[in-house]
Design an enzyme around this catalytic site. Structure first.
Site, PDB file in Angstrom:
ATOM      1  N   ASP A  90      14.116  -1.330  -4.133  1.00  0.00           N
ATOM      2  CA  ASP A  90      14.907  -2.729  -4.341  1.00  0.00           C
ATOM      3  C   ASP A  90      13.708  -3.630  -4.202  1.00  0.00           C
ATOM      4  O   ASP A  90      13.398  -4.266  -3.140  1.00  0.00           O
ATOM      5  CB  ASP A  90      15.327  -2.558  -2.613  1.00  0.00           C
ATOM      6  CG  ASP A  90      16.071  -3.928  -2.598  1.00  0.00           C
ATOM      7  OD1 ASP A  90      16.213  -4.900  -3.265  1.00  0.00           O
ATOM      8  OD2 ASP A  90      16.454  -4.474  -1.354  1.00  0.00           O
ATOM      9  N   SER A  91      13.125  -3.921  -5.364  1.00  0.00           N
ATOM     10  CA  SER A  91      11.976  -4.617  -5.469  1.00  0.00           C
ATOM     11  C   SER A  91      12.233  -6.139  -6.078  1.00  0.00           C
ATOM     12  O   SER A  91      13.562  -6.409  -6.423  1.00  0.00           O
ATOM     13  CB  SER A  91      11.301  -3.951  -6.636  1.00  0.00           C
ATOM     14  OG  SER A  91      11.565  -4.034  -7.864  1.00  0.00           O
TER      15      SER A  91
ATOM     16  N   ASP B 177       2.027  -0.247  -0.674  1.00  0.00           N
ATOM     17  CA  ASP B 177       2.631   0.002  -2.077  1.00  0.00           C
ATOM     18  C   ASP B 177       3.417   1.126  -2.406  1.00  0.00           C
ATOM     19  O   ASP B 177       2.858   2.237  -2.307  1.00  0.00           O
ATOM     20  CB  ASP B 177       1.314  -0.223  -3.344  1.00  0.00           C
ATOM     21  CG  ASP B 177       1.772  -0.059  -4.739  1.00  0.00           C
ATOM     22  OD1 ASP B 177       2.929  -0.297  -5.209  1.00  0.00           O
ATOM     23  OD2 ASP B 177       1.086   0.956  -5.381  1.00  0.00           O
ATOM     24  N   GLY B 178       4.555   0.758  -2.861  1.00  0.00           N
ATOM     25  CA  GLY B 178       5.433   1.983  -2.950  1.00  0.00           C
ATOM     26  C   GLY B 178       5.184   3.040  -4.065  1.00  0.00           C
ATOM     27  O   GLY B 178       5.447   4.017  -4.120  1.00  0.00           O
TER      28      GLY B 178
ATOM     29  N   GLU C  74       7.385  -0.657   2.171  1.00  0.00           N
ATOM     30  CA  GLU C  74       7.470  -2.204   1.752  1.00  0.00           C
ATOM     31  C   GLU C  74       6.017  -2.685   1.824  1.00  0.00           C
ATOM     32  O   GLU C  74       5.331  -2.532   2.829  1.00  0.00           O
ATOM     33  CB  GLU C  74       8.426  -2.877   2.721  1.00  0.00           C
ATOM     34  CG  GLU C  74       8.267  -4.435   2.826  1.00  0.00           C
ATOM     35  CD  GLU C  74       8.281  -5.131   1.428  1.00  0.00           C
ATOM     36  OE1 GLU C  74       9.568  -5.034   1.130  1.00  0.00           O
ATOM     37  OE2 GLU C  74       7.571  -5.928   1.151  1.00  0.00           O
TER      38      GLU C  74
HETATM   39  N1  SAM Z   1      17.433  -7.749  -3.505  1.00  0.00           N
HETATM   40  C1  SAM Z   1      16.190  -8.477  -3.971  1.00  0.00           C
HETATM   41  C2  SAM Z   1      16.541  -8.873  -5.460  1.00  0.00           C
HETATM   42  O1  SAM Z   1      16.603  -7.901  -6.332  1.00  0.00           O
HETATM   43  O2  SAM Z   1      16.275 -10.154  -5.769  1.00  0.00           O
HETATM   44  C3  SAM Z   1      15.017  -7.675  -3.642  1.00  0.00           C
HETATM   45  C4  SAM Z   1      14.847  -8.006  -2.203  1.00  0.00           C
HETATM   46  S1  SAM Z   1      13.561  -7.176  -1.439  1.00  0.00           S
HETATM   47  C5  SAM Z   1      13.318  -8.618  -0.256  1.00  0.00           C
HETATM   48  C6  SAM Z   1      12.213  -7.208  -2.439  1.00  0.00           C
HETATM   49  C7  SAM Z   1      10.736  -6.700  -1.743  1.00  0.00           C
HETATM   50  O3  SAM Z   1       9.938  -5.568  -2.615  1.00  0.00           O
HETATM   51  C8  SAM Z   1       9.906  -7.929  -1.248  1.00  0.00           C
HETATM   52  O4  SAM Z   1       9.948  -7.775   0.181  1.00  0.00           O
HETATM   53  C9  SAM Z   1       8.677  -7.282  -1.736  1.00  0.00           C
HETATM   54  O5  SAM Z   1       7.539  -7.502  -1.025  1.00  0.00           O
HETATM   55  C10 SAM Z   1       8.792  -5.814  -2.207  1.00  0.00           C
HETATM   56  N2  SAM Z   1       7.788  -5.320  -3.118  1.00  0.00           N
HETATM   57  C11 SAM Z   1       7.379  -5.721  -4.221  1.00  0.00           C
HETATM   58  N3  SAM Z   1       6.484  -4.905  -4.926  1.00  0.00           N
HETATM   59  C12 SAM Z   1       6.461  -3.754  -4.121  1.00  0.00           C
HETATM   60  C13 SAM Z   1       5.725  -2.568  -4.222  1.00  0.00           C
HETATM   61  N4  SAM Z   1       4.807  -2.464  -5.219  1.00  0.00           N
HETATM   62  N5  SAM Z   1       5.622  -1.670  -3.021  1.00  0.00           N
HETATM   63  C14 SAM Z   1       6.416  -1.976  -2.013  1.00  0.00           C
HETATM   64  N6  SAM Z   1       7.220  -3.169  -1.878  1.00  0.00           N
HETATM   65  C15 SAM Z   1       7.292  -4.034  -3.055  1.00  0.00           C
END
Ligand code: SAM
Length: 286
Positions: free
Chosen positions: A159-160, A141-142, A110
């Site tokens: 789940d981004s 970063d994933g 995350e």
């Molecule tokens: N269920 C949600 C939706 O579709 O609306 C997604 C929920 S989850 C909170 C999304 C997460 O992805 C966020 O916490 C964000 O920080 C994370 N995120 C975004 N880009 C990312 C990346 N490149 N690598 C890892 N995490 C990432």
């Protein structure tokens, strides 16, 4: 005075729609290094988490999303042991992954630690799996994290947030190439892939299915109903080198107990798309 949270499309230039949720009060609202994070107490849906003004989850309908993004790949895989979860800082996917007794390690990449700490505070029923010893936390970063692995994961779940800002890289072809490399031959990948009902979302999905046939012989697109997401629908790509998403057989696996939305019947049904979407996306059941 009435308080309303308005969600507007963040990756559509025309701003042609918006919807609103009535709120009682704001519990958090601050800028992290990556995004604007807010938590509200709503009238209808319990607590609501938003990032850059976009609803990420509500307590009311989060099982619709977390169960379907998780149990569809986990049930389709015969023995999922090593799992990668990218994003999902609220912990909902990890809570569901850990309901499968075969799981040995869960890599959790995350990018934004503030999402995790805020969800531990406000959403303890969702983030409850994050302290499990099988979970390996990486605030990164994933996309970069995936590049370290080869032939390693049984199931990868992305789940981004939407494909703008930090999540933009997770919708690029080069990321899917890295994912393919990181997965075992029988591995299954699913990601949050917008919906088919809104024009801009549809075009995003269509672009994915332009390059996916070059990478994965087995490709599906399935959806779930989430009342507090745009159009009330959110969908996922299902990609595999080995498992055919359209020939689902539960075999002798048992479904985790106490689920609210997922069932084997719902699993099968969720891959049936409206005709225009089935025609437009290059899934492998043509
Ligand atoms: N269920 C949600 C939706 O579709 O609306 C997604 C929920 S989850 C909170 C999304 C997460 O992805 C966020 O916490 C964000 O920080 C994370 N995120 C975004 N880009 C990312 C990346 N490149 N690598 C890892 N995490 C990432």
């Amino acid at each position: 005075m009435e308080l309303w949270l308005y969600e507007r499309p963040i990756f559509s230039e025309d701003q042609g729609w918006s919807y609103r949720i009535k709120i009682k009060k704001t519990l958090e609202d601050f800028k992290t290094p990556f995004q604007q994070l807010a938590v509200y107490e709503s009238v209808e849906f319990g607590k609501v988490l938003t990032l850059d003004g976009v609803v990420q989850l509500t307590e009311h309908d989060e099982p619709h999303y977390h169960e379907m993004i998780t149990h569809v790949p986990m049930m389709a895989h015969p023995n999922p042991e090593k799992i990668l979860v990218i994003g999902g800082g609220d912990g909902g996917v990890i809570r569901e992954v850990l309901k499968h007794p075969s799981v040995k390690e869960v890599h959790f990449a995350e990018i934004d630690e503030a999402v995790v700490t805020t969800c531990l505070k406000h959403f303890p029923n969702i983030s409850c799996g994050l302290s499990d010893p099988r979970v390996i936390h990486r605030y990164t970063d994933g996309c970069a994290y995936t590049q370290q692995f080869e032939n390693y994961f049984d199931v990868v779940i992305v789940d981004s947030t939407d494909p703008v800002g930090p999540a933009e890289v997770l919708f690029r072809e080069s990321f899917f190439v890295d994912i393919k490399k990181a997965m075992k031959p029988e591995g299954i990948f699913v990601n949050q892939a917008e919906n088919f009902a809104y024009k801009t979302h549809f075009e995003t999905v269509k672009k994915l299915f332009e390059f996916l046939p070059n990478l994965f012989p087995n490709r599906g697109y399935y959806y779930t109903i989430v009342p507090t997401y745009p159009a009330g629908i959110i969908a996922f790509t299902f990609l595999s080198k080995g498992t055919d998403p359209y020939n689902f057989d539960i075999g002798n696996k048992s479904v985790p107990e106490g689920l609210r939305y997922y069932s084997p019947e719902m699993h099968k049904a969720s891959f049936t798309l409206p005709r225009y979407a089935a025609d437009a996306f290059a899934t492998s059941n043509k």
